[in-house]
Design a protein around this motif. Structure first.
Motif, PDB file in Angstrom:
ATOM      1  N   SER A  21      77.390  41.909  48.613  1.00 55.41           N
ATOM      2  CA  SER A  21      78.631  41.139  48.587  1.00 55.41           C
ATOM      3  C   SER A  21      78.504  39.987  47.600  1.00 55.41           C
ATOM      4  N   ILE A  22      79.641  39.520  47.112  1.00 59.84           N
ATOM      5  CA  ILE A  22      79.669  38.370  46.217  1.00 59.84           C
ATOM      6  C   ILE A  22      80.927  37.565  46.517  1.00 59.84           C
ATOM      7  N   SER A  23      80.768  36.262  46.610  1.00 59.01           N
ATOM      8  CA  SER A  23      81.888  35.360  46.876  1.00 59.01           C
ATOM      9  C   SER A  23      82.240  34.640  45.580  1.00 59.01           C
ATOM     10  N   ILE A  24      83.516  34.769  45.182  1.00 57.60           N
ATOM     11  CA  ILE A  24      83.967  34.232  43.896  1.00 57.60           C
ATOM     12  C   ILE A  24      85.020  33.159  44.140  1.00 57.60           C
ATOM     13  N   GLY A  25      84.761  31.972  43.626  1.00 53.59           N
ATOM     14  CA  GLY A  25      85.769  30.923  43.652  1.00 53.59           C
ATOM     15  C   GLY A  25      86.591  30.998  42.370  1.00 53.59           C
ATOM     16  N   LEU A  26      87.902  30.894  42.493  1.00 48.98           N
ATOM     17  CA  LEU A  26      88.736  30.936  41.299  1.00 48.98           C
ATOM     18  C   LEU A  26      89.897  29.973  41.418  1.00 48.98           C
ATOM     19  N   THR A  27      90.291  29.417  40.281  1.00 51.61           N
ATOM     20  CA  THR A  27      91.397  28.475  40.251  1.00 51.61           C
ATOM     21  C   THR A  27      92.720  29.220  40.301  1.00 51.61           C
ATOM     22  N   THR A  28      93.812  28.479  40.554  1.00 53.47           N
ATOM     23  CA  THR A  28      95.141  29.089  40.625  1.00 53.47           C
ATOM     24  C   THR A  28      95.498  29.783  39.324  1.00 53.47           C
ATOM     25  N   THR A  29      95.256  29.136  38.193  1.00 52.44           N
ATOM     26  CA  THR A  29      95.619  29.737  36.922  1.00 52.44           C
ATOM     27  C   THR A  29      94.711  30.913  36.577  1.00 52.44           C
ATOM     28  N   ALA A  30      93.455  30.869  36.982  1.00 47.32           N
ATOM     29  CA  ALA A  30      92.576  32.018  36.758  1.00 47.32           C
ATOM     30  C   ALA A  30      93.068  33.223  37.548  1.00 47.32           C
ATOM     31  N   ALA A  31      93.598  32.958  38.739  1.00 50.66           N
ATOM     32  CA  ALA A  31      94.127  34.038  39.572  1.00 50.66           C
ATOM     33  C   ALA A  31      95.366  34.671  38.951  1.00 50.66           C
ATOM     34  N   CYS A  32      96.079  33.920  38.109  1.00 46.41           N
ATOM     35  CA  CYS A  32      97.296  34.428  37.466  1.00 46.41           C
ATOM     36  C   CYS A  32      97.028  35.026  36.092  1.00 46.41           C
ATOM     37  N   SER A  33      95.810  34.908  35.605  1.00 41.63           N
ATOM     38  CA  SER A  33      95.468  35.374  34.267  1.00 41.63           C
ATOM     39  C   SER A  33      95.095  36.854  34.297  1.00 41.63           C
ATOM     40  N   PRO A  34      94.869  37.453  33.108  1.00 48.37           N
ATOM     41  CA  PRO A  34      94.397  38.849  33.070  1.00 48.37           C
ATOM     42  C   PRO A  34      93.072  39.066  33.788  1.00 48.37           C
ATOM     43  N   LEU A  35      92.379  37.994  34.132  1.00 43.29           N
ATOM     44  CA  LEU A  35      91.130  38.140  34.871  1.00 43.29           C
ATOM     45  C   LEU A  35      91.354  38.791  36.232  1.00 43.29           C
ATOM     46  N   ALA A  36      92.554  38.630  36.784  1.00 41.49           N
ATOM     47  CA  ALA A  36      92.847  39.251  38.081  1.00 41.49           C
ATOM     48  C   ALA A  36      92.785  40.773  37.965  1.00 41.49           C
ATOM     49  N   GLU A  37      93.332  41.316  36.884  1.00 42.61           N
ATOM     50  CA  GLU A  37      93.269  42.768  36.657  1.00 42.61           C
ATOM     51  C   GLU A  37      91.830  43.202  36.407  1.00 42.61           C
ATOM     52  N   ALA A  38      91.072  42.374  35.681  1.00 41.50           N
ATOM     53  CA  ALA A  38      89.666  42.690  35.426  1.00 41.50           C
ATOM     54  C   ALA A  38      88.862  42.695  36.728  1.00 41.50           C
ATOM     55  N   LEU A  39      89.186  41.779  37.638  1.00 43.72           N
ATOM     56  CA  LEU A  39      88.516  41.761  38.946  1.00 43.72           C
ATOM     57  C   LEU A  39      88.845  43.021  39.743  1.00 43.72           C
ATOM     58  N   TYR A  40      90.081  43.482  39.619  1.00 41.97           N
ATOM     59  CA  TYR A  40      90.477  44.722  40.306  1.00 41.97           C
ATOM     60  C   TYR A  40      89.660  45.906  39.776  1.00 41.97           C
ATOM     61  N   ARG A  41      89.542  46.008  38.449  1.00 38.91           N
ATOM     62  CA  ARG A  41      88.768  47.106  37.860  1.00 38.91           C
ATOM     63  C   ARG A  41      87.299  47.011  38.268  1.00 38.91           C
ATOM     64  N   PHE A  42      86.780  45.786  38.332  1.00 43.16           N
ATOM     65  CA  PHE A  42      85.391  45.597  38.755  1.00 43.16           C
ATOM     66  C   PHE A  42      85.208  46.073  40.192  1.00 43.16           C
ATOM     67  N   ARG A  43      86.146  45.727  41.051  1.00 40.81           N
ATOM     68  CA  ARG A  43      86.082  46.160  42.454  1.00 40.81           C
ATOM     69  C   ARG A  43      86.148  47.680  42.562  1.00 40.81           C
ATOM     70  N   GLN A  44      87.030  48.304  41.785  1.00 38.64           N
ATOM     71  CA  GLN A  44      87.185  49.756  41.836  1.00 38.64           C
ATOM     72  C   GLN A  44      85.938  50.470  41.317  1.00 38.64           C
ATOM     73  N   SER A  45      85.266  49.867  40.351  1.00 43.73           N
ATOM     74  CA  SER A  45      84.085  50.517  39.780  1.00 43.73           C
ATOM     75  C   SER A  45      82.850  50.383  40.664  1.00 43.73           C
ATOM     76  N   ARG A  46      82.914  49.475  41.632  1.00 42.45           N
ATOM     77  CA  ARG A  46      81.775  49.257  42.526  1.00 42.45           C
ATOM     78  C   ARG A  46      82.245  49.233  43.980  1.00 42.45           C
ATOM     79  N   PRO A  47      82.585  50.412  44.520  1.00 47.11           N
ATOM     80  CA  PRO A  47      83.123  50.467  45.892  1.00 47.11           C
ATOM     81  C   PRO A  47      82.151  49.983  46.960  1.00 47.11           C
ATOM     82  N   GLY A  48      80.857  49.932  46.627  1.00 42.53           N
ATOM     83  CA  GLY A  48      79.880  49.466  47.606  1.00 42.53           C
ATOM     84  C   GLY A  48      79.763  47.964  47.686  1.00 42.53           C
ATOM     85  N   ILE A  49      80.505  47.254  46.826  1.00 43.52           N
ATOM     86  CA  ILE A  49      80.433  45.796  46.785  1.00 43.52           C
ATOM     87  C   ILE A  49      81.597  45.185  47.564  1.00 43.52           C
TER      88      ILE A  49
END
Length: 298
Positions: free
Chosen positions: A100-128
């Motif tokens: 597991s990993i706990s990620i702190g993120l700011t409001t604007t980071a949550a609204c940036s393209p990083l949110a989609e990148a986090l989704y792809r990261f989650r999908q690529s590592r279902p065991g995390i």
């Protein structure tokens, strides 16, 4: 059973017993275990002594489980499977394939393209298991030291020496205004065009990064801004909607108020570019940090 007795029983003895229980034949079990039959028999006898019960009934022609052996086999197989999973998942955690990993993120980071990148990261590592916590950038370093988060996606700050920082995203700045504002008629804007206009600025205590960026950008443009009020995102945009003034904001903040406000992009110069950085505590690098940074940069 006492702890001292448990210490004399190792996993190998359980594996040996389970193999014999499956084969019900010492010679075949010894062959599977790549050991001699006398050595296997000796280990089973030691196990029975440790347990304090006869687990197998042996004759010259057959091997059978005793009632106690049947119970012991079921529990031993469950334990061996759990130990196997324990080792597997521990190795996966070290390699970044599980855990597991706990990620702190700011409001604007949550609204940036990083949110989609986090989704792809989650999908690529279902065991995390990924835990996302929304925090102000000012709070991030404290949260990292308290170990309430493993890594922070935040705006740059005055980082202490115990922080490992890497830039992962850059974005342009925009001017936010109401649709009826005269500036909305202009296809392009620069900071000099905002001279004499009432602006919504950023609070020093909550948004030091954007406050510094905006003031430095105006200084570089040799323009003195006039601030009607100071606030933080996203409340700052509410003040723009209320007609208090206009605001200079990062591109990531434009996605939330597209129906009520107009946004005009400012020239993409160094002093008008905002950054998001990934920050972690030195000496406590999570196994997933490097993989996460790589995924967010794509």
């Amino acid at each position: 059973m006492l702890k001292s007795e448990l210490m004399s029983m190792d996993v190998r003895a359980l594996v040996m017993f389970c193999t014999v229980a499956q084969e019900l034949h010492f010679a075949k079990a010894a062959e599977r275990l790549h050991m001699s039959q006398p050595a296997l028999s000796h280990q089973i006898k030691r196990l029975e002594q440790t347990v304090g019960a006869s687990l197998l009934t042996r004759t010259t022609r057959s091997v059978r489980l005793t009632p106690a052996g049947t119970v012991f086999r079921r529990l031993a197989e469950e334990l061996c499977n759990e130990i196997e999973q324990m080792v597997k998942r521990t190795r996966q955690a070290v390699s970044g394939e599980a855990g597991s990993i706990s990620i702190g993120l700011t409001t604007t980071a949550a609204c940036s393209p990083l949110a989609e990148a986090l989704y792809r990261f989650r999908q690529s590592r279902p065991g995390i298991e990924i835990d996302l916590q929304e925090l102000n950038s000012v709070q991030m370093q404290g949260a990292l030291r308290l170990k309430s988060i493993d890594v922070a996606l935040m705006r740059p700050a005055a980082f202490d020496a115990d922080m490992a920082v890497r830039e992962i995203y850059r974005e342009p700045m925009y001017v936010a205004m109401r649709p009826e504002d005269d500036l909305a008629l202009r296809p392009r804007l620069d900071l000099q065009d905002l001279s004499g206009r009432q602006l919504i600025g950023y609070r020093t205590d909550a948004s030091p990064y954007f406050r510094h960026l905006v003031h430095q950008a105006f200084a570089h443009a040799k323009t003195i801004p006039s601030f009607a009020q100071e606030s933080v995102l996203p409340t700052l945009l509410t003040l723009v909607e209320a007609g208090v003034g206009i605001a200079v904001i990062p591109e990531s903040a434009t996605v939330s108020r597209g129906r009520t406000l107009i946004f005009r992009k400012l020239p993409q110069r160094h002093e008008l570019t905002a950054c998001i950085v990934m920050t972690s505590l030195r000496g406590r690098q999570h196994p997933l940090v490097a993989a996460l940074a790589s995924a967010l940069r794509q």
